[in-house]
Enzyme design. Structure first.
Site, PDB file in Angstrom:
ATOM      1  CE  LYS A 168      71.280  20.926 -38.948  1.00 11.63           C
ATOM      2  NZ  LYS A 168      72.468  20.774 -38.097  1.00 11.63           N
ATOM      3  CD  GLN A 196      75.488  18.878 -38.979  1.00  8.83           C
ATOM      4  OE1 GLN A 196      74.865  19.922 -39.119  1.00  8.83           O
ATOM      5  NE2 GLN A 196      75.029  17.881 -38.248  1.00  8.83           N
ATOM      6  CG  ASP A 230      74.203  24.514 -34.074  1.00 11.41           C
ATOM      7  OD1 ASP A 230      73.051  24.103 -33.903  1.00 11.41           O
ATOM      8  OD2 ASP A 230      75.006  24.040 -34.888  1.00 11.41           O
TER       9      ASP A 230
END
Ligand code: GUN
Length: 291
Positions: free
Chosen positions: A61, A105, A128
């Site tokens: 990322k 994450q 996200d």
């Protein structure tokens, strides 16, 4: 990582190629953003623990951020970190105007309540799409920030000019990260959607009906040819790491002769997920800095 072979089979969805197109558009728009505002869009990532695949994903990322001109900062915490510390960090990142996107994450260590953490991320920095407000908006058909992997699937369908309206979709796996949002986003596009999971009876009789089959269970090779309808479109979202290699949930070689399209592992939805994250971070920066 070994470079992947070129995709030459027209039935195989080249996720890297789609991701490159998305990233090159984001890069151009980031340049325009920087000219207008004098600063870069910025993403903060939070990684707790030593889960090797998670460490790799976060690294990928950050590399993607670099490619498209997005600033990124990396917050790494040891496995035993208390939930409160993560919540406090997110609170601080929420208040920093120069940070536009926040990504935690997953999975988090067991002692941390993922939902409490996701609730803490400011909905406008939730690149996200895991904050319950954004999830709820998606449920009522208002898709602002939605989870990146299902959005990548929707993007891939449109790349192939496939409108899921009226199609039979079967999603295998009911996680908040992929299964549930993928089902909801396809329902929003008027597909007929069924979600199967570990407790579903006779999986084969369900998957055999699917025009579009999305599999996200983490069970290597779960889906065999006899479970797939002739001419189906198959998205393999599963990832199993074994001996430093990744394997999908679909027995690729077995299933390939039956499908119209299939996304492979690796090189399918993974790169698209990251490209969509870049798009979301730019979008977050734009919304937060509207002139
Ligand atoms: N873990 C597996 N997939 C994802 C994802 O899309 N986002 C985050 N934050 N964690 C993940």
């Amino acid at each position: 990582m070994e470079p992947l072979p070129e995709v030459t089979d027209p039935r195989v969805i080249d996720g890297r190629k789609i991701a490159q197109v998305i990233e090159s558009d984001v890069k151009k728009d980031v340049e325009i953003f920087v000219k207008e505002h004098g600063f870069k869009p910025a993403l903060a990532t939070i990684l707790v623990g030593e889960h090797p695949p998670s460490k790799l994903y976060v690294k990928l990322k950050h590399w993607a951020c670099k490619r498209v001109g997005i600033q990124s900062e990396d917050h790494k915490y040891p496995q035993e970190t208390e939930q409160e510390e993560i919540i406090e960090l997110i609170g601080k990142l929420n208040l920093r105007p120069e940070i536009h996107g926040i990504l935690v994450q997953l999975p988090l260590p067991k002692h941390i309540d993922e939902r409490a953490v996701m609730m803490q991320i400011s909905p406008e920095k939730d690149v996200d799409g895991f904050n319950p407000l954004n999830m709820g908006k998606m449920l009522i058909g208002k898709e602002d920030f939605v989870p990146c992997t299902p959005k990548g699937i929707i993007r891939a369908l449109s790349e192939f000019n496939i409108d899921p309206k009226g199609m039979e979709v079967v999603v295998v796996g009911h996680s908040n990260v992929v299964g549930k949002p993928a089902a909801m986003m396809l329902l929003n596009r008027n597909a007929t959607v069924k979600i199967c999971h570990v407790f579903s009876k006779d999986l084969k009789s369900q998957t055999q009906l699917a025009d579009i089959l999305i599999v996200a269970t983490g069970v290597r090779g779960l889906i065999k040819a006899d479970m797939v309808k002739e001419g189906a479109i198959v998205f393999d979202v599963g990832i199993t790491w074994q001996d430093e290699k990744v394997y999908g949930d679909v027995d690729f070689e077995d299933v390939l002769p039956k499908v119209k399209l299939i996304s492979p592992v690796p090189g399918g939805v993974g790169p698209m997920t990251i490209a969509i994250l870049m798009e979301h971070t730019l979008h977050a920066a734009m919304v937060q800095n509207k002139k």
